[in-house]
Design a protein around this motif. Structure first.
Motif, PDB file in Angstrom:
ATOM      1  N   GLY A 118      -2.273  52.927  75.178  1.00 56.75           N
ATOM      2  CA  GLY A 118      -1.008  52.190  75.120  1.00 56.75           C
ATOM      3  C   GLY A 118      -1.183  50.782  75.663  1.00 56.75           C
ATOM      4  O   GLY A 118      -0.734  49.796  75.059  1.00 56.75           O
ATOM      5  N   HIS A 119      -1.854  50.682  76.799  1.00 51.50           N
ATOM      6  CA  HIS A 119      -2.094  49.375  77.402  1.00 51.50           C
ATOM      7  C   HIS A 119      -2.903  48.509  76.453  1.00 51.50           C
ATOM      8  O   HIS A 119      -2.563  47.349  76.184  1.00 51.50           O
ATOM      9  CB  HIS A 119      -2.825  49.579  78.742  1.00 51.50           C
ATOM     10  CG  HIS A 119      -2.888  48.354  79.602  1.00 51.50           C
ATOM     11  ND1 HIS A 119      -3.760  47.329  79.355  1.00 51.50           N
ATOM     12  CD2 HIS A 119      -2.185  47.985  80.696  1.00 51.50           C
ATOM     13  CE1 HIS A 119      -3.601  46.375  80.276  1.00 51.50           C
ATOM     14  NE2 HIS A 119      -2.645  46.756  81.100  1.00 51.50           N
ATOM     15  N   ASP A 216       9.003  47.573  73.480  1.00 52.56           N
ATOM     16  CA  ASP A 216       8.056  48.559  73.997  1.00 52.56           C
ATOM     17  C   ASP A 216       8.854  49.810  74.367  1.00 52.56           C
ATOM     18  O   ASP A 216       9.680  49.791  75.285  1.00 52.56           O
ATOM     19  CB  ASP A 216       7.335  47.961  75.218  1.00 52.56           C
ATOM     20  CG  ASP A 216       6.340  48.908  75.855  1.00 52.56           C
ATOM     21  OD1 ASP A 216       6.543  50.128  75.756  1.00 52.56           O
ATOM     22  OD2 ASP A 216       5.381  48.421  76.480  1.00 52.56           O
ATOM     23  N   HIS A 219       8.822  54.298  77.581  1.00 46.90           N
ATOM     24  CA  HIS A 219       9.652  55.245  78.354  1.00 46.90           C
ATOM     25  C   HIS A 219      10.969  55.571  77.650  1.00 46.90           C
ATOM     26  O   HIS A 219      11.817  56.249  78.223  1.00 46.90           O
ATOM     27  CB  HIS A 219       9.923  54.672  79.748  1.00 46.90           C
ATOM     28  CG  HIS A 219       8.668  54.490  80.531  1.00 46.90           C
ATOM     29  ND1 HIS A 219       8.161  55.477  81.354  1.00 46.90           N
ATOM     30  CD2 HIS A 219       7.799  53.455  80.590  1.00 46.90           C
ATOM     31  CE1 HIS A 219       7.026  55.035  81.894  1.00 46.90           C
ATOM     32  NE2 HIS A 219       6.787  53.823  81.447  1.00 46.90           N
ATOM     33  N   THR A 248       3.905  54.468  73.357  1.00 43.44           N
ATOM     34  CA  THR A 248       2.685  55.132  73.831  1.00 43.44           C
ATOM     35  C   THR A 248       2.789  56.624  73.507  1.00 43.44           C
ATOM     36  O   THR A 248       3.877  57.171  73.371  1.00 43.44           O
ATOM     37  CB  THR A 248       2.472  54.966  75.357  1.00 43.44           C
ATOM     38  OG1 THR A 248       3.452  55.720  76.033  1.00 43.44           O
ATOM     39  CG2 THR A 248       2.551  53.526  75.764  1.00 43.44           C
ATOM     40  N   SER A 250       1.293  58.753  75.535  1.00 42.82           N
ATOM     41  CA  SER A 250       0.892  59.406  76.782  1.00 42.82           C
ATOM     42  C   SER A 250       2.068  59.974  77.567  1.00 42.82           C
ATOM     43  O   SER A 250       1.864  60.696  78.533  1.00 42.82           O
ATOM     44  CB  SER A 250       0.149  58.398  77.659  1.00 42.82           C
ATOM     45  OG  SER A 250       0.984  57.288  77.944  1.00 42.82           O
ATOM     46  N   LYS A 251       3.282  59.641  77.176  1.00 41.60           N
ATOM     47  CA  LYS A 251       4.410  60.044  78.025  1.00 41.60           C
ATOM     48  C   LYS A 251       5.107  61.257  77.388  1.00 41.60           C
ATOM     49  O   LYS A 251       4.593  62.354  77.495  1.00 41.60           O
ATOM     50  CB  LYS A 251       5.279  58.827  78.271  1.00 41.60           C
ATOM     51  CG  LYS A 251       4.402  57.745  78.961  1.00 41.60           C
ATOM     52  CD  LYS A 251       5.077  56.479  79.249  1.00 41.60           C
ATOM     53  CE  LYS A 251       4.238  55.439  79.949  1.00 41.60           C
ATOM     54  NZ  LYS A 251       2.804  55.421  79.857  1.00 41.60           N
TER      55      LYS A 251
HETATM   56  C1  PLP Z   1       6.218  49.892  79.346  1.00 45.92           C
HETATM   57  C2  PLP Z   1       4.806  50.364  79.213  1.00 45.92           C
HETATM   58  N1  PLP Z   1       4.046  49.917  78.200  1.00 45.92           N
HETATM   59  C3  PLP Z   1       2.771  50.294  78.047  1.00 45.92           C
HETATM   60  C4  PLP Z   1       2.189  51.195  78.924  1.00 45.92           C
HETATM   61  C5  PLP Z   1       0.765  51.598  78.733  1.00 45.92           C
HETATM   62  O1  PLP Z   1       0.710  52.882  78.201  1.00 45.92           O
HETATM   63  P1  PLP Z   1      -0.504  53.898  78.466  1.00 45.92           P
HETATM   64  O2  PLP Z   1      -0.357  54.358  79.893  1.00 45.92           O
HETATM   65  O3  PLP Z   1      -0.238  54.981  77.499  1.00 45.92           O
HETATM   66  O4  PLP Z   1      -1.757  53.154  78.256  1.00 45.92           O
HETATM   67  C6  PLP Z   1       2.939  51.708  79.980  1.00 45.92           C
HETATM   68  C7  PLP Z   1       2.325  52.651  80.922  1.00 45.92           C
HETATM   69  O5  PLP Z   1       2.886  53.150  81.830  1.00 45.92           O
HETATM   70  C8  PLP Z   1       4.284  51.282  80.143  1.00 45.92           C
HETATM   71  O6  PLP Z   1       5.033  51.720  81.146  1.00 45.92           O
END
Ligand code: PLP
Length: 423
Positions: A118-119, A216, A219, A248, A250-251
């Motif tokens: 995600g990042h 984005d 969340h 993302t 991952s959540k």
């Molecule tokens: C708003 C937001 N964007 C992007 C990310 C990055 O996602 P990932 O942790 O899946 O790499 C996060 C991670 O917490 C996030 O809170």
């Protein structure tokens, strides 16, 4: 012979050492990198003890769901654990496109593309879509990945006060270059504060200034809107009004990776030029299959979305009634408890842990010192008793920590002695 260059010479390294030393002096154990011995959901096991857990983004309680686990295992059996190279080079696996089509459907978009992180998605996409002659106007509390992407792009970066549409409008008007491009970036559900932007106003602003609007949804997905499809679902706006949906895996989707959804031309372009896609390995098959299975469960079981919102609302109401500072949280799944200082936040988190509740403190410099906090993430699997007990303990421990003022002068004297002895 000259000594070797050491990371310990970095200013940032010294700062970290100071913070650790101060925490040790105050008797606050390091709350980070705790080892969880099983699936971290509404409960978790750490050091053989069971804790009520508010430190995971497992919002819908899907991690470990038998259907998701089975899908991941089946993908391993068929494709192995890795695709071993980028998708242009090593080729596609059907599960990649199935996931991308499902994500696009959810956002009412023409197409989507998934990245391994995600990042990395934000860094690579923003870093590549914008350039030197452009401007990126973003919420001041936007996630680090967006800031990093903006820095990489070389575009002018202009933050506006948190959630403030008028400020965004004014700053875009003042800074939008005549010949360059403009990007307006917001989050659907802010990860530090649990509050939400006024999406329709931001859409209007983006149109007025001929800027791309990027949202984005890290969340927001699985949490906002009656179906959990995110902020467009919450506001009932046409998702096609947003140019770039980012999210993302991952959540809520209990996997790993990130994605961009939007018009076919955007996705097509990114698949050909975004370095984090073109020069990075394709998503691991089990990770893609897990996200796809989780997406299916989100669509079929909206009651999970209702439950996490109910839990968040209850937590927020009880904390507020107890006089705690919950900032602007809407009580969807993220509730900050603002302590107003890092030492107090560290002590309160430790006290909670000692009473069987795992919650992370957010300390300076992650947030300004006066905004230090504990951050509670609710999941659909927390039950009412866990929430009521946790807020009761929180109120008790907060009173105790507040009445035990930190001796900042003693900390300063200790750090001063340390600095002298190491110089
Ligand atoms: C708003 C937001 N964007 C992007 C990310 C990055 O996602 P990932 O942790 O899946 O790499 C996060 C991670 O917490 C996030 O809170």
């Amino acid at each position: 012979m000259a000594s070797r260059l050491s990371v310990a010479e970095l200013e940032g390294f010294r700062e970290i050492r100071m913070i650790r030393e101060a925490a040790e002096f105050l008797g606050i154990a390091d709350p980070f990198f705790r080892v969880h011995e099983g699936i971290a959901g509404a409960q978790t096991v750490i050091g053989g003890e069971t804790y009520v857990n508010f430190a995971s983004y497992n919002y819908l309680g899907l991690n470990g769901h038998p259907k998701i686990t089975a899908a991941a295992k089946a993908a391993i059996d068929r494709y192995g654990t890795s695709v071993s190279a980028s998708r242009p080079v090593s080729g596609e696996r059907p599960v990649h496109r199935e996931l991308e089509q499902a994500l696009a459907r959810l956002h009412g978009a023409e197409d989507s593309v998934v990245f391994v992180g995600g990042h990395a998605t934000n860094v690579s996409v923003i870093g590549h879509l914008l350039g030197r002659n452009d401007v990126i106007v973003h919420d001041a509390l936007i996630h680090n990945s967006i800031v990093q992407g903006a820095i990489l792009s070389g575009a002018r970066r202009v933050p506006f006060a948190h959630l403030d549409c008028e400020a965004a409008d004014r700053l875009l008007g003042e800074t939008r270059p005549r010949n360059g491009h403009a990007l307006l970036v917001i989050e659907g559900h802010y990860s530090m504060d649990g509050d939400v932007p006024d999406l329709p106003s931001f859409i209007a602003i983006a149109r007025r200034h001929r800027a791309w609007l990027m949202v984005d949804e890290a969340h927001a997905l699985g949490v906002l809107g009656a179906r959990g499809f995110g902020i467009a679902d919450r506001f009932g706006v046409d998702p096609r009004e947003v140019d770039i949906w980012m999210g993302t895996l991952s959540k809520s989707l209990v996997s790993c990776g990130g994605y961009i959804a939007g018009r076919a031309e955007l996705v097509d372009y990114l698949k050909l030029v975004a370095p984090g896609f073109v020069f990075s390995v394709g998503m691991a098959p089990p990770a893609a299959a897990a996200a796809l299975a989780a997406l299916g469960l989100l669509e079929r079981e909206p009651e999970r979305v209702h439950r996490v919102n109910e839990r968040g609302t209850l937590f927020l109401r009880l904390a507020r009634e107890g006089g705690l500072d919950v900032g602007g949280s809407i009580g969807a799944s993220i509730v900050p408890i603002i302590t107003g200082g890092s030492i107090r936040a560290g002590r309160l988190a430790q006290a909670m842990f000692q009473r069987g509740v795992n919650v992370q403190p957010i300390l300076y410099p992650a947030v300004p010192e006066r905004a230090a906090r504990l951050r509670f993430f609710l999941t659909a699997d927390h039950d009412e008793i866990q929430i009521r007990d946790t807020v009761r303990i929180l109120l008790e421990e907060n009173r105790r920590v507040t009445s035990d003022p930190s001796d900042l002068a003693a900390v300063a004297r200790h750090l001063g002695r340390m600095a002298l002895s190491s110089s």
